[in-house]
Design a protein around this motif. Structure first.
Motif, PDB file in Angstrom:
ATOM      1  N   GLY A   1      34.764 -23.181 -99.184  1.00  0.00           N
ATOM      2  CA  GLY A   1      34.405 -22.222 -98.027  1.00  0.00           C
ATOM      3  C   GLY A   1      35.458 -22.316 -97.070  1.00  0.00           C
ATOM      4  O   GLY A   1      35.587 -21.454 -96.283  1.00  0.00           O
TER       5      GLY A   1
ATOM      6  N   ARG B   1      38.245 -19.693 -97.217  1.00  0.00           N
ATOM      7  CA  ARG B   1      37.785 -18.426 -96.960  1.00  0.00           C
ATOM      8  C   ARG B   1      37.840 -17.818 -95.387  1.00  0.00           C
ATOM      9  O   ARG B   1      37.452 -16.561 -95.276  1.00  0.00           O
ATOM     10  N   ALA B   2      37.991 -18.752 -94.570  1.00  0.00           N
ATOM     11  CA  ALA B   2      37.976 -18.295 -93.276  1.00  0.00           C
ATOM     12  C   ALA B   2      39.030 -17.210 -92.926  1.00  0.00           C
ATOM     13  O   ALA B   2      38.917 -16.433 -91.925  1.00  0.00           O
TER      14      ALA B   2
ATOM     15  N   GLY C   1      41.003 -14.067 -92.438  1.00  0.00           N
ATOM     16  CA  GLY C   1      40.306 -12.780 -92.372  1.00  0.00           C
ATOM     17  C   GLY C   1      39.000 -12.597 -92.135  1.00  0.00           C
ATOM     18  O   GLY C   1      38.381 -11.398 -92.019  1.00  0.00           O
ATOM     19  N   ASP C   2      38.235 -13.571 -91.817  1.00  0.00           N
ATOM     20  CA  ASP C   2      36.854 -13.580 -91.673  1.00  0.00           C
ATOM     21  C   ASP C   2      36.822 -12.909 -90.122  1.00  0.00           C
ATOM     22  O   ASP C   2      37.264 -13.557 -89.246  1.00  0.00           O
ATOM     23  N   PRO C   3      35.913 -11.903 -89.992  1.00  0.00           N
ATOM     24  CA  PRO C   3      35.973 -11.257 -88.524  1.00  0.00           C
ATOM     25  C   PRO C   3      35.172 -12.104 -87.677  1.00  0.00           C
ATOM     26  O   PRO C   3      35.480 -12.164 -86.262  1.00  0.00           O
ATOM     27  N   LEU C   4      34.325 -13.082 -88.207  1.00  0.00           N
ATOM     28  CA  LEU C   4      33.690 -13.989 -87.239  1.00  0.00           C
ATOM     29  C   LEU C   4      34.816 -15.032 -86.544  1.00  0.00           C
ATOM     30  O   LEU C   4      34.663 -15.854 -85.458  1.00  0.00           O
ATOM     31  N   ILE C   5      35.871 -15.080 -87.096  1.00  0.00           N
ATOM     32  CA  ILE C   5      37.014 -15.682 -86.577  1.00  0.00           C
ATOM     33  C   ILE C   5      37.957 -15.016 -85.910  1.00  0.00           C
ATOM     34  O   ILE C   5      38.462 -15.516 -84.965  1.00  0.00           O
ATOM     35  N   THR C   6      38.308 -14.054 -86.562  1.00  0.00           N
ATOM     36  CA  THR C   6      39.354 -13.111 -86.104  1.00  0.00           C
ATOM     37  C   THR C   6      39.098 -12.010 -85.037  1.00  0.00           C
ATOM     38  O   THR C   6      39.976 -11.712 -84.054  1.00  0.00           O
ATOM     39  N   GLU C   7      37.646 -11.859 -84.527  1.00  0.00           N
ATOM     40  CA  GLU C   7      37.500 -10.833 -83.935  1.00  0.00           C
ATOM     41  C   GLU C   7      36.492 -11.511 -82.510  1.00  0.00           C
ATOM     42  O   GLU C   7      35.879 -12.563 -83.135  1.00  0.00           O
TER      43      GLU C   7
ATOM     44  N   GLN D   1      33.394 -12.167 -80.330  1.00  0.00           N
ATOM     45  CA  GLN D   1      32.161 -12.190 -80.573  1.00  0.00           C
ATOM     46  C   GLN D   1      31.407 -11.993 -79.188  1.00  0.00           C
ATOM     47  O   GLN D   1      31.883 -12.140 -78.003  1.00  0.00           O
TER      48      GLN D   1
ATOM     49  N   HIS E   1      24.536 -23.735-102.172  1.00  0.00           N
ATOM     50  CA  HIS E   1      25.919 -23.353-102.156  1.00  0.00           C
ATOM     51  C   HIS E   1      26.356 -23.398-103.726  1.00  0.00           C
ATOM     52  O   HIS E   1      25.371 -23.502-104.604  1.00  0.00           O
TER      53      HIS E   1
END
Length: 426
Positions: free
Chosen positions: A34, A37-38, A40-46, A48, A315
């Motif tokens: 996991g 996979r961070a 490109g994850d929008p929860l990281i890059t955008e 909130q 998982h």
């Protein structure tokens, strides 16, 4: 004001993402999926909403409450178990907790006539019987004795009782959830008894509650003078009404019904009172049809809390954490063994956190799940060398018609899809 166009902020974010990717690679290398996979994850890059807007102020939750995202973490009952909720039980969500301390709002309840609501200024504790001077204590009187803080587990004698004849209820909460562990603040029971002056033939004590059922139990004087507390706080705050506010008895390591709530009367006598709760109830029916009385202590026991039916594996195959609780009414836990193949091979689990007598102990077993089905069990050994028995070993001594003091080994079956069911390998 958010400054998403701030070059310094962009630089910081890029640095963070770079560091995060590096950290993810390290985690992946360690077998934890996991992390990588961070990217490109929008929860990281955008940005909130919780980054963009201010939240509630300091007094919006003056007593505090769990996050709305934890709303499923509550006590639950089994509707068909009792005829009326005022003489019933609900269960602690053990599968949702970690560590050894149970939050006050999640400690299981057991009432015989509902919750007594008592104003502390109106509450009294009477000591009489075989004493030199009968006394009545107010709550203010109680507060003037030396106080102590102790962490103890509390387990109902009927915990796991529905499982005696085989696997029945599909959840750790419902099979083993008549259990909690908190820090009690109170005064030694012996201080109140010694203030009244015990007569030489005073060998038993009757503790009675102020609820409508007049719940009462006989307690050997040796135990009463040893480590019992008259408690008025739990985890630092006043007892909750469902836990006996304003005052309850604490009988470390012994079955929960002896921990009389709303404690109002202590009578000293020279023999047990043989009340309903110690004759027709809370006795152990043996294989020969006779009932065994005065089995006060809760024997060594453990249970895996996660994974379990209400906490399935979510998982993919790989690093997996098995965790659970172990306890003994005879002292501390020396060791916990865990098996993932139904008892063919046992592994020593890792005990973590404080190891206190007559308190819960948290254990962990970490392993790499290959995606195959599992049969999980735990087996506790206490400081006296007492070993948690299999259910068959328990039935060989007690027969199949008992209810109380079921400390047999629990089995959870984990399917290839991660779902978990209550089964029995005895």
């Amino acid at each position: 004001m958010a400054k998403s166009d701030d070059p310094a902020r962009k630089s910081t974010r890029r640095s963070f993402l770079k560091a995060g990717l590096g950290g993810g690679a390290a985690l992946a290398a360690a077998g934890v999926s996991g992390g990588a996979r961070a990217a490109g994850d929008p929860l990281i890059t955008e940005v909130q909403d919780w980054n963009r807007y201010s939240g509630d102020g300091v007094d919006s939750r003056p007593y505090g409450r769990p996050s709305d995202f934890e709303s499923q973490v509550v006590r639950r009952n089994v509707a068909w178990l009792t005829a009326d909720p005022i003489s019933s039980v609900n269960f602690t969500p053990l599968h949702e907790l970690d560590g050894i301390i149970t939050p006050n709002g999640l400690c299981f309840e057991r009432h015989h006539s509902g919750i007594a609501e008592i104003a502390p200024q109106d509450h009294r504790i009477m000591v009489h019987g075989l004493v030199d001077t009968p006394l009545v204590f107010t709550m203010a009187d109680l507060m003037r004795f030396p106080r102590e803080n102790r962490i103890y587990f509390l387990e109902c004698a009927a915990n796991s009782g529905m499982e005696w004849r085989g696997a029945q209820l599909n959840g750790c909460q419902f099979t083993h959830g008549m259990l909690h562990c908190v820090m009690y603040t109170g005064v030694r029971l012996r201080h109140l008894l010694e203030e009244a002056g015990l007569k030489a033939n005073g060998t038993w004590l009757l503790a009675e509650g102020a609820d409508a059922s007049g719940m009462a139990r006989s307690i050997p004087m040796e135990k009463a003078l040893d480590d019992c507390l008259v408690a008025f706080r739990q985890n630092g705050e006043a007892l909750r009404p469902e836990q006996g506010y304003p005052v309850r008895l604490v009988v470390p390591g012994w079955e929960g019904n002896m921990w009389v709530k709303w404690l109002r009367r202590l009578e000293v006598g020279d023999q047990p009172w043989e009340l309903r709760e110690e004759t027709s109830k809370y006795t152990d029916l043996m294989a020969n049809g006779k009932a065994r009385r005065h089995t006060f202590a809760m024997d060594v026991k453990s249970v895996i809390t996660s994974p379990s039916p209400q906490a399935p594996l979510m998982h993919e195959r790989g690093r997996t954490v098995v965790t659970g609780l172990a306890w003994s009414g005879h002292g501390t836990i020396e060791r916990v063994d865990v098996t993932i193949d139904g008892g063919r091979n046992w592994h020593t689990a890792r005990l973590d956190g404080p190891s206190l007598p007559m308190a819960l102990h948290r254990f962990y077993f970490d392993f790499d799940w290959d995606g195959s089905e599992l049969f999980l069990q735990s087996r506790a050994i206490d400081e006296r060398g007492l070993v948690q028995p299999t259910k068959d070993a328990l039935r060989a001594v007690r027969g199949e018609n008992s209810i109380y003091h079921n400390n047999g080994i629990q089995t959870w079956h984990v399917g290839k899809d991660g779902t978990v069911e209550n089964v029995e390998i005895s």
